[in-house]
Enzyme design. Structure first.
Site, short mmCIF file in Angstrom:
data_model
loop_
_atom_site.label_atom_id
_atom_site.label_comp_id
_atom_site.label_asym_id
_atom_site.label_seq_id
_atom_site.Cartn_x
_atom_site.Cartn_y
_atom_site.Cartn_z
N HIS A 1 -40.62 41.12 9.67
CA HIS A 1 -39.26 40.66 9.89
C HIS A 1 -38.66 40.31 8.53
O HIS A 1 -39.38 40.09 7.57
CB HIS A 1 -39.18 39.47 10.84
CG HIS A 1 -40.30 38.49 10.71
ND1 HIS A 1 -40.30 37.50 9.80
CD2 HIS A 1 -41.47 38.40 11.39
CE1 HIS A 1 -41.43 36.81 9.92
NE2 HIS A 1 -42.15 37.33 10.86
N HIS B 1 -45.80 33.80 -1.02
CA HIS B 1 -45.02 32.58 -0.75
C HIS B 1 -45.22 31.56 -1.88
O HIS B 1 -44.27 30.95 -2.37
CB HIS B 1 -45.45 31.94 0.57
CG HIS B 1 -44.82 32.57 1.78
ND1 HIS B 1 -43.49 32.94 1.82
CD2 HIS B 1 -45.32 32.87 3.01
CE1 HIS B 1 -43.21 33.45 3.01
NE2 HIS B 1 -44.30 33.42 3.75
N ASP C 1 -46.63 28.67 7.28
CA ASP C 1 -45.79 29.55 8.09
C ASP C 1 -46.48 29.90 9.39
O ASP C 1 -47.44 29.22 9.78
CB ASP C 1 -45.35 30.80 7.29
CG ASP C 1 -46.48 31.77 7.01
OD1 ASP C 1 -47.64 31.48 7.38
OD2 ASP C 1 -46.20 32.84 6.44
N ASN D 1 -19.92 23.22 5.39
CA ASN D 1 -20.30 24.53 4.87
C ASN D 1 -21.24 25.20 5.86
O ASN D 1 -22.37 24.79 6.04
CB ASN D 1 -21.00 24.37 3.51
CG ASN D 1 -21.46 25.71 2.95
OD1 ASN D 1 -21.13 26.77 3.49
ND2 ASN D 1 -22.23 25.66 1.88
N SER E 1 -22.54 29.21 7.45
CA SER E 1 -22.64 30.60 7.01
C SER E 1 -21.49 31.44 7.57
O SER E 1 -21.00 31.22 8.67
CB SER E 1 -23.98 31.19 7.45
OG SER E 1 -24.16 31.00 8.83
#
Lengths: 49, 610
Positions: free
Chosen positions: B11, B135, B154, B554, B556
């Site tokens: 992904h 990472h 993760d 703010n 996206s």
């Protein structure tokens, strides 16, 4: 051929030669699945694979 | 020396280009393909990176991929073997994918690269970094630290789900790892699934939902699902999860433990989902805090770097910061898999090719503004082609007009400079609003973003003013720390307000900046710095002078289910398809009421839920 050489080197480095019979079996079995199914559908819940 | 990093096939495909260790460009493929979380090989992102770097693919010395397919295959086989005969259904689906494609990823990548340049032997140039190594490299090498502990968490990479590394100069040594199936990311994803959200993208919603609930299931989670040790290491009780052998995250036992089946997607949210979200969030924070405390104790290092999808949990990051476990904290803004592309390139450069590293006074991400920019001529050409009506203004007039629109509580699309790398909009592809307006949150959620009304918005604040408006005395340029709104800015709440439950709590004004104050009084803060984004800084400054408030909403620049806009045409389409009232594209100013009526669209309805 490159692929097999790399896979062999990987199994040696990881000391996972014991996986070889399993891989052979899976390749045969998986090959059958591929032939039987025709299309590959990834699990849709989580891309673990 | 140039290294191109690539992440793909799972992904969030992305590409990143570094030159002599300096980050030149980085972008996610989804921004170009317009398919959210696009996992396909990032051809367009690569093309962009090369354009930005002014070089061809032939001039790239090495290409680095962000994980190791053989190791992943090993994990897959051993997991099936360990759990056989359970898992046959999943095995039947996974194996053909692997045997047809994923096992041969090296050939696949070389073939894809050969589409750009068939004359080059890509096998010689191709390097592979481990997923968590990528990472960790993305967290440490761009950080402002010469030495730091690096924690990555993760869902899963090859085997590792959590890792600790020590970075020093140009070296990065992994010290220890927790392995699949024991994963904090997958535990969180299990609850994302169970509360009816999409795994891999709905985790933000769970985090946003948590403050509406009470962590009444936290004890149940700790008792039945996770065996958490004092040092933060843990094992999951797989009796309750289905992800090893099935195609779901959780199983019937999990349902029985929490008193019912998973919530159906898009079904009404109830207090139960809010309590579940609060519970898994509390457990996650506890795991992260214990890990951080033990790392500090064990390594003695004063600096911590974070990456991996769990590092996007800015509420947990905020707690780590507030506890002052480490003196300094740096979180990679593209902490998810897209950042793996950057990490792989940096790992190849410093670790595989032994190139030196320069530690700057600031970090190496340059505000994460690493994507494509568009000049006024390009923007004007795009707007003319689209039939838009616009005016071109010099910066002072442009900022004044934008401030004026914001003060009038208009929703403003703000498209400036280079696009952000990572999931957050940081003032380059943003929708802005007046945070003082009590109506702004629901207006933006329902009329502009077309998303759930419970979801909070984040404040962008002048870096110098952050301590006067929030309980944060640190930089948070990447919107990855959550802290409370300053007590001086909070409004007293009535006892009956405190007694409210769930979504009803949203209606209570809690501060002078209600649009960015979550129901628990917290905010996900972005500090804006003159050095990295002077125009956005100038806008905030103008708004501060006009209103006395140095904060803007703010969010996206996209609607629900759509990637953040990348080009002027994307921005104009989003502007015309939503209730955004003013659009500022570079030096071009557009007002909705000036636009031809036939250009209006409702394209958001065609997008699938995120």
């Amino acid at each position: 051929m490159d692929f097999l050489r790399e896979l062999w080197a990987f199994m040696r480095a990881r000391k996972k030669l014991w996986l070889l019979p399993l891989i052979v079996m899976l390749v045969v079995f998986g090959g059958l699945l591929v032939l039987a199914k025709g299309s590959a559908v990834a699990p849709f819940i989580y891309t673990l694979f | 020396m140039r290294v191109l990093g690539i992440s793909a096939f799972y992904h969030d495909a992305a590409a990143a280009l570094i030159e002599d260790g300096r980050i030149v460009a980085a972008a996610q493929e989804e921004r170009f393909s317009r398919r959210r979380h696009d996992a396909s090989f990032p051809h367009q992102a690569i093309d962009y990176c090369l354009r930005e770097g002014g070089c061809s693919l032939a001039e790239v010395d090495r290409v680095a991929f962000y994980d190791k397919p053989f190791l992943k295959f090993e994990r897959l086989l051993e997991t099936y073997l360990a759990l056989a005969p359970r898992g046959f259904g999943s095995f039947k689906q996974a194996l053909p994918v692997w045997l047809k494609e994923k096992l041969f990823q090296k050939s696949l990548i070389t073939k894809e690269l050969a589409r750009h340049r068939p004359d080059i032997d890509w096998k010689e140039k191709l390097l592979f970094a481990e997923h968590h190594q990528s990472h960790a490299a993305s967290a440490f090498f761009p950080s402002p630290f010469d030495e730091a502990a690096v924690l990555t968490m993760d869902g899963v990479g090859e085997w590792a789900t959590t890792s600790l590394a020590i970075g020093k100069g140009a070296t990065l040594q992994t010290i220890k790892e927790l392995h699949f199936p024991h994963s904090l990311g997958l535990l969180y994803s299990a609850f994302t699934y169970y509360t009816g959200f999409k795994v891999n993208s709905g985790e933000y919603k769970v985090m946003g939902l948590a403050p509406y609930g009470r962590p009444q299931f936290a004890a149940t989670i700790l008792e039945h699902l996770i065996d958490l040790k004092d040092d933060g290491s843990f094992r999951l009780n797989l009796d309750y999860f289905d992800y090893c052998t099935g195609l779901r995250m959780t199983n019937e036992r999990f349902d029985a433990l929490f008193g019912g089946p998973p919530r159906a997607p898009e079904a009404l949210l109830t207090q139960r989902e809010m309590d579940l979200a609060a519970s898994v969030q509390a457990v996650t924070e506890e795991v992260v805090l214990r890990l951080c405390r033990s790392i500090r104790q064990e390594t003695g290092l004063p600096n911590l770097c974070l990456a991996g999808g769990v590092a996007l949990n800015c509420v947990a990051n905020g707690k780590v910061w507030r506890e002052r476990i480490f003196e300094r904290l740096w979180v990679q803004p593209a902490a998810g898999d897209a950042g793996g592309a950057l990490g792989a390139a940096l790992a190849a450069h410093h670790l595989f090719l032994n190139q030196p590293r320069t530690v700057g006074p600031g970090d190496g991400m340059r505000g994460s503004y690493l994507g494509p920019a568009f000049g006024t001529e390009e923007i004007e050409a795009a707007l003319k082609a689209l039939g838009a009506h616009y005016t071109v203004l010099e910066e002072p007039a442009l900022l004044a007009a934008t401030v004026d629109a914001l003060v009038k509580e208009r929703a403003v699309g703000w498209f400036q400079g280079r696009m952000e790398f990572g999931p957050r909009a940081l003032g380059a592809r943003s929708i802005l609003g007046d945070p003082r307006s009590p109506r702004m949150q629901s207006t933006l959620n329902l009329k502009v973003k077309y998303r759930e009304s419970f979801r909070p918005f984040a404040p962008a604040v002048l870096a110098e003013e952050v301590g006067r408006w929030f309980e944060l005395e640190a930089e948070s340029p990447y919107m990855l720390l959550v802290a409370d709104v300053h007590p001086d800015r909070r409004l007293p709440t009535r006892p009956e307000d405190e007694a409210l439950f769930g979504i009803d709590r949203l209606k209570v004004p809690r501060s002078q900046i209600p649009a960015v104050t979550h129901v628990d009084g917290s905010a996900r803060i972005q500090t804006v710095h003159q050095g990295t984004n002077p125009r956005f800084y100038g806008l905030l400054h103008g708004f501060f002078e006009a209103t006395g408030c140095p904060v803007l909403v703010n969010t996206s620049f996209n609607v629900r289910g759509e990637p953040i806009v990348a080009t002027p045409a994307d921005a104009f389409r989003c502007f015309m398809g939503t209730e955004i009232e003013t659009l500022v594209l570079g030096n071009c100013l557009l007002q909705k009421e000036d636009q031809p009526a036939h250009l209006r669209s409702h394209y958001a309805a065609e997008l699938s839920p995120d």
